[in-house]
Write a protein that holds these residues in place. Sequence first.
Motif, PDB file in Angstrom:
ATOM      1  N   ARG A 658       0.855  -1.203  -0.081  1.00  0.00           N
ATOM      2  CA  ARG A 658       0.115  -0.066   0.114  1.00  0.00           C
ATOM      3  C   ARG A 658       0.860   1.528   0.203  1.00  0.00           C
ATOM      4  NH1 ARG A 658      -4.603  -0.900   4.600  1.00  0.00           N
ATOM      5  NH2 ARG A 658      -5.132   1.260   4.115  1.00  0.00           N
ATOM      6  N   THR A 661       2.465   1.612  -3.543  1.00  0.00           N
ATOM      7  CA  THR A 661       1.327   2.408  -4.303  1.00  0.00           C
ATOM      8  C   THR A 661       1.250   3.657  -4.158  1.00  0.00           C
ATOM      9  OG1 THR A 661      -0.032   0.092  -4.284  1.00  0.00           O
ATOM     10  CG2 THR A 661      -1.126   1.864  -5.068  1.00  0.00           C
ATOM     11  N   TYR A 662       1.327   4.420  -2.823  1.00  0.00           N
ATOM     12  CA  TYR A 662       1.270   5.536  -2.676  1.00  0.00           C
ATOM     13  C   TYR A 662       2.539   6.240  -3.304  1.00  0.00           C
ATOM     14  CZ  TYR A 662       0.741   9.787   0.458  1.00  0.00           C
ATOM     15  OH  TYR A 662       0.670  11.143   0.782  1.00  0.00           O
ATOM     16  N   HIS A 665       2.343   6.377  -7.281  1.00  0.00           N
ATOM     17  CA  HIS A 665       1.154   7.026  -7.909  1.00  0.00           C
ATOM     18  C   HIS A 665       1.405   8.608  -7.656  1.00  0.00           C
ATOM     19  CE1 HIS A 665      -3.325   8.833  -7.216  1.00  0.00           C
ATOM     20  NE2 HIS A 665      -2.670   8.966  -8.443  1.00  0.00           N
ATOM     21  N   HIS A 666       2.167   9.054  -6.655  1.00  0.00           N
ATOM     22  CA  HIS A 666       2.471  10.642  -6.567  1.00  0.00           C
ATOM     23  C   HIS A 666       3.823  11.077  -7.103  1.00  0.00           C
ATOM     24  CE1 HIS A 666      -0.847   9.999  -3.429  1.00  0.00           C
ATOM     25  NE2 HIS A 666      -0.751  11.560  -3.217  1.00  0.00           N
ATOM     26  N   GLY A 759       2.822   8.023   2.789  1.00  0.00           N
ATOM     27  CA  GLY A 759       1.311   7.970   3.329  1.00  0.00           C
ATOM     28  C   GLY A 759       1.347   7.974   5.000  1.00  0.00           C
TER      29      GLY A 759
END
Length: 783
Positions: A658, A661-662, A665-666, A759
């Motif tokens: 997770r 993924t963060y 993506h950013h 995150g």
Amino acid sequence: MSLQDLLDALLTSLETGPLITATRHFDARPAVFAPFPSSLDPRLVEALRSRGVTQLYSHQARAFEIVAKGEHVVVVTPTASGKTLCYNLPVLQSLVQQPEARVLYLFPTKALAQDQLAELTELARTLPDMRMFTYDGDTPQDARRAVRGRANLVLTNPDMLHSGILPHHTKWLNLFQNLRYVVIDELHAYRGVFGSHLANVLRRLQRICRHYGSAPQFIMASATIANPRELAERLTGEPVAEVSESGAPTGDKTFICYNPPVVNPELGIRAPYLGEAATLASRFLKKKIATIVFCQSRLSTEVVLATVKTMVQDKTGDSGIVRGYRGGYLPLRRREVEQGLRAGEVLGVVATSALELGIDIGHLDVAVLAGFPGTIASLWQQAGRAGRRSGRSAAILVATSAPMDQYLVAHPDYLFGASPEHARINPENPFVLVNHLKCGAFELPFEAGEPFGGDVSAHLAALEEAGLLHRAGDRYHWTSETYPADHISLRTVTSDNFLVIDTTARDATQTKRRQIIAEVDWKSAFSMIYPKAIYMVESEPFEVQELHYREDEEKVAYVKRVVVDYFTDAISAKGVWILQRFARRDSRGLAAEQGEVLVAEKVVGFKKIKMGTLENVGSGDVELPQQEMQTTGVWLSFDPAVLARISPSREELVDGLRALTYVVHHLAPIFLLCDVRDVGAWLGDGRPAETGVVATRESTRARLLHADEFTPTIYLYDSQPGGVGLAERIFEVLPEILGHGLALLEACPCRSGCPSCVGPVNEVGRVAKSAARALLSEIVKPA
């Protein structure tokens, strides 16, 4: 206190000085002038002199020269550099010397068309036979016939050209037989799906012009982007000359990067950036310095507006010197705000990117950017709304906690040295192209083999097989009774908009009446006006009572005025499924694939967020239908042996994935040169699942933890239906994105994760950062 005094106080204050990570000063620059061209009509010269224009800027003269040679041109110069005159001069010259000539102006919004009509009318008031009118959705029915018959210059937008002019070309004989110029302003606004649609609308326009024997010349103007000529040529299908050296003067400007203070060092949590932006803006407004605040969403605009109003209200409670401006406000409200800014009655405005475009809103001294707007081009466009051609101005970027914002304020050389983004369009996107083939066939039969930006014979045959076209000899004729353009929106998946109606409004006699207060597009509706949502209009809260969305009913949200100290934020469930595989690349511990995916999303609930403190103070459930789209994507799956080396705990691995993924993506937008909202991301299960069944992040996590087979998959996808090329680019540069992600995690000083890297730790878990870092080390280090 002057603007410079306030800036000095910010820089030297013990409270704010340490939060400023970078300052750049841009010196004023003098104008570079050129004489009026010798071919310029004397009447036009006189009209310019009467307005105080005695010579042109060098880029205005250069543009006139290129147009006079019959070439298509795009002018790319900064905000407030006088681009408007680059197209108004040749257009007015043509209309003065050739009374039978016709001209079409295209603006991305109705507001811009109205603004430019006022500018044109002022310039042309002494010129003979100038018949200039806007033609858009606000034009009364009884005036439309007069515009079609009388106008020699029509100002409109792509939507009206698409649905109101091209399908009725027989009523516009004078326009299409004599069309001399097509002016396209704010060219940079036409990217992604909107730009892909416009390219096809222009193909239809050129088709109709050929039918009537005309071949218009394109004059285009754009803010700074990396590929203006390429975009112009993709949109028009014609070779285009470029003018990019500005001769306009610029004022003295200071640009400041401001990073909100860390309020929880252990968790890496910073003070809310919206509150910091509001506080900075209020400092200037209290000293009567005209200020604009740009926010990234409609919701954040309302939150900041409410905060600023509270901070600047006078002893009587009046805060009318500050107004809001965003999509969804009714036209009358937006015109009122624009007029108030021009007249100086409104000192500040909190806006979305709707005010990025060149609407005349008078002189502003400071621009506060609440978060990086997503692209370097937008950053400079927003910063350019403060300050005009002389005088001192300032722009302040207030960073969010997102990795991209934190990277930019920590690396100011990248921020100030990066080139603007490429504007990407994909006119051949089948979701877009086929719809315009339907519209084109309705307007004129297609000849077999006729190009439409390329070979479309297979699409025409498919439409014939579907019963929408009939082939007679070498021609394809439209056979359906439907009017295709009426059902095709250039900006959203569906053309339906929702009206927001206040059921608590009362007239002068205190009689209850229903009043339309706003309009919301379909794509935004389910996340903004679900039942029990708080919908704000210029910081005034309304609670949604009912939402009518079914096909057989009018699209309406009924709201009532309430007094609350919170706003609402939607909670969504999502699902991503692979439809078709196009490419695959295997590397150390990682398999990356690119292809077509189905993305489904559904609003399932909402959070109540307290104004000011931004605390979560409650929640609720929502029952709405899900929305689906086909698009292009990239998905990453991992070697089980590598995952096993990272941790034996499936829970730790899920948290690490997770976090990864963060990160990707950013960081992807830095390599794609796009907005983070243009790319979607999801951590799911790579095993086949029941297509169309969505899940929240929590339920997806539970499935990964308890599934018989552990097959976690990271999905990155293009947020527009059909895709506009972003997924393909992610697939190309994926190794660089992953390598950059590892460098970010190694450099971030937080212990267990923070919003600037993986995150918030309370969302991803305390081992998420270390697990993500270990996984990246495995898959990006040399073999």
